[in-house]
Design an enzyme around this catalytic site. Structure first.
Site, PDB file in Angstrom:
ATOM      1  CG  LEU A 100     -18.559 -13.045  15.250  1.00 44.02           C
ATOM      2  CD1 LEU A 100     -17.602 -13.896  14.420  1.00 44.02           C
ATOM      3  CD2 LEU A 100     -19.454 -12.217  14.341  1.00 44.02           C
ATOM      4  CB  CYS A 101     -14.504 -13.548  19.194  1.00 44.72           C
ATOM      5  SG  CYS A 101     -13.357 -12.539  20.089  1.00 44.72           S
ATOM      6  CB  ILE A 102     -16.081  -9.586  15.217  1.00 44.12           C
ATOM      7  CG1 ILE A 102     -15.576  -8.643  14.129  1.00 44.12           C
ATOM      8  CG2 ILE A 102     -17.483  -9.205  15.659  1.00 44.12           C
ATOM      9  CD1 ILE A 102     -16.381  -8.726  12.832  1.00 44.12           C
ATOM     10  CG  ASN A 156     -11.610 -14.505  14.448  1.00 44.63           C
ATOM     11  OD1 ASN A 156     -11.338 -14.457  13.252  1.00 44.63           O
ATOM     12  ND2 ASN A 156     -10.703 -14.335  15.395  1.00 44.63           N
TER      13      ASN A 156
END
Lengths: 264, 238
Positions: free
Chosen positions: B91-93, B84
């Site tokens: 950051l991909c959250i 992710n």
């Protein structure tokens, strides 16, 4: 559910930037609207609505019917928060002249924080929103004329105004989640109540529907009458009371996508 | 648009103060530049008993002018191989995604952003994401495939594990150069990070009084330009 979704991920992945672009554009549009319209406007004669619709027969006819029951309108900024903003302004304005109800509401508001923390909202932030909410309530608790001016000032200061909106959204979400068994029937699709709250209630700028109004007015123990004005046939401006059968303390005008405040 | 920023400043100053006084386990925060409340440097200790043990990962958090109504973004400055995390460190959250109605997204809707989320809840989600990547919407497809091989082989396929451990080790050496001791046991991880005194505490009244209460003009200058820059560059690269 996961099986259904897994083929999507590769294509979904390339959409990330597009989502972001759409959002940015949306924010720009919101900002443009924001700058042109006050968060909560001055009380205007309903004639201003007639002038607005001078060339629109359907709306003009309905505005005239509306004029039989209401004399004034107070417009709010159409930013998706208008229901919460219009309601809280109109309700507090009413409470300024009704000390008994004011005290009752203040008690309820004071206790509301613990419920939200118990439901799992982060205490640190909920406290901050709650403090501001109480501050606004306390600032309009004095002498009538001064409180009215204070109310108008606070609701046009984004810092206070938006915090009130956030807090009412939380109260609404809290009510929906506490009575999830009941409200679940009103949710379309296969979303759970908490999913619905996270997507449609808690985030800012999300528009309100019947279910928001029912839950919020129930949680606050008060009634809202909404007058619906659209392009539908006839000249009636249908009234809906939320929750059903409750005595309305606040009257709102709904035109597709937007709420304003009405006064007799 | 002075006032949304004043809300943001107030919220950020409150959180910053609280995180200095009572740090989250496994994290340290400071401002990238003391004059700018909208950009934080976060240092994450790899949790003990995980692949990230011993690691010391730096990231920048960037807050929008309408925080907390919109989420911040996070970019790792330390190299992190993770399903992710994009190549450039972004950051991909899901907790940092605005709540769009997107039934096709692989993310659970319950994790989306709302104004009660804060740095503390974000950082806790980040640490849990380190150990439990979301493979339904990977930002790094290679890392995702490798992670699933590692997971599905119950750790026999060591490619993923080796990369992470190597990165954690490199990050640890980096930390040692800076004189930072990374906690290695669960006990140290919890206690030490809690007991650390607030080192570079700022005088928050400066932010609060000057920006929030009084001066609208100053607010204007502070935020809009700062954020506009950051936002553009972040977007171009991701």
């Amino acid at each position: 559910m996961e099986d259904k979704r897994s083929p999507q991920w590769s294509s979904e992945n390339t959409d990330v930037n597009q989502d972001e672009l759409i959002l940015q554009q949306q924010r720009r549009i919101e900002r443009e609207i924001s700058e042109s319209i006050a968060l909560v406007g001055e009380k205007e004669s309903l004639i201003s609505l007639e002038l607005e619709y001078a060339k629109d027969e359907v709306y003009l006819a309905k505005t005239k019917v509306l004029g039989q029951k209401y004399s004034y309108i107070r417009r709010t900024r159409p930013d998706g928060n208008c229901f919460f903003r219009a309601f809280s302004y109109a309700y507090l304005e009413r409470l300024i002249d009704n000390k008994e109800e004011y005290e009752k509401f203040r008690e309820l508001a004071l206790k509301s924080k613990d419920n939200l923390v118990a439901l799992g909202f982060p205490q640190f932030t909920v406290e901050d929103f709650h403090d501001t909410f109480m501050e606004v309530i306390d600032k309009v608790g004095g002498d009538s004329e001064a409180s009215r001016l204070e109310l108008h000032k606070l609701f046009n200061e984004q810092g206070y105004s938006d915090y009130v909106v956030v807090y009412l959204r939380l109260i609404t979400s809290g009510q929906l989640q506490r009575e999830a068994d009941f409200y679940q029937h009103f949710i379309e699709g296969d979303r759970t109540i908490s999913e619905f709250c996270h997507q449609e209630v808690e985030p800012m700028y999300k528009e309100s529907d019947h279910i928001h109004i029912i839950a919020m007015s129930t949680a606050l123990g008060t009634g809202v009458r909404v007058r619906y004005m659209d392009r539908g046939a006839g000249t009636e401006v249908t009234a809906h009371d939320f929750p059903e059968g409750a005595l309305p303390t606040v009257h709102l005008l709904y035109r597709p996508g937007h709420y304003d405040i009405l006064y007799p | 648009m002075a006032q949304p920023t004043s809300s943001a400043l107030r919220a950020l100053a409150l959180e910053y103060k609280s995180l200095q006084e009572e740090p989250v386990e496994g994290f340290r925060v400071k401002l990238v530049n003391e004059d700018n409340m909208f950009e934080w440097e976060v240092a994450i200790f790899g949790p003990p008993d995980t692949l990230y043990q011993g690691g010391y990962f730096k990231a920048h958090m960037k807050f929008p002018p309408d925080y907390p109504y919109s989420p911040p973004s996070i970019r790792f400055m330390t190299k992190v191989w993770h399903p992710n995390v994009y190549e450039n460190g972004d950051l991909c959250i899901s907790i940092l995604h605005p709540p769009v109605d997107d039934p096709q997204s692989g993310e659970l809707p319950c994790e989306r952003w709302n104004p009660t989320q804060n740095v503390r809840t974000i950082l806790l989600s980040v640490i849990s994401l380190l150990n439990e990547p979301n493979t339904y919407s990977p930002a790094n497809v290679d890392a995702s495939v490798m992670y699933r091989r590692w997971r599905d082989s119950k750790g026999r396929d060591k490619e993923y594990e080796n990369i992470i451990r190597k990165q954690a080790q490199a990050a640890k050496m980096e930390a040692e150069k800076e004189g930072i001791v990374v906690p290695l046991t669960l006990e140290d991880y919890c206690i030490k990070t809690r007991a650390r005194p607030a080192e570079q505490q700022l005088d928050m009244t400066d932010f609060y009084d000057d920006e929030y209460e009084l001066d609208d003009d100053e607010d204007d200058q502070l935020s809009a330009s700062d954020y506009e820059d950051g936002d553009d560059s972040g977007n171009g690269e991701s």
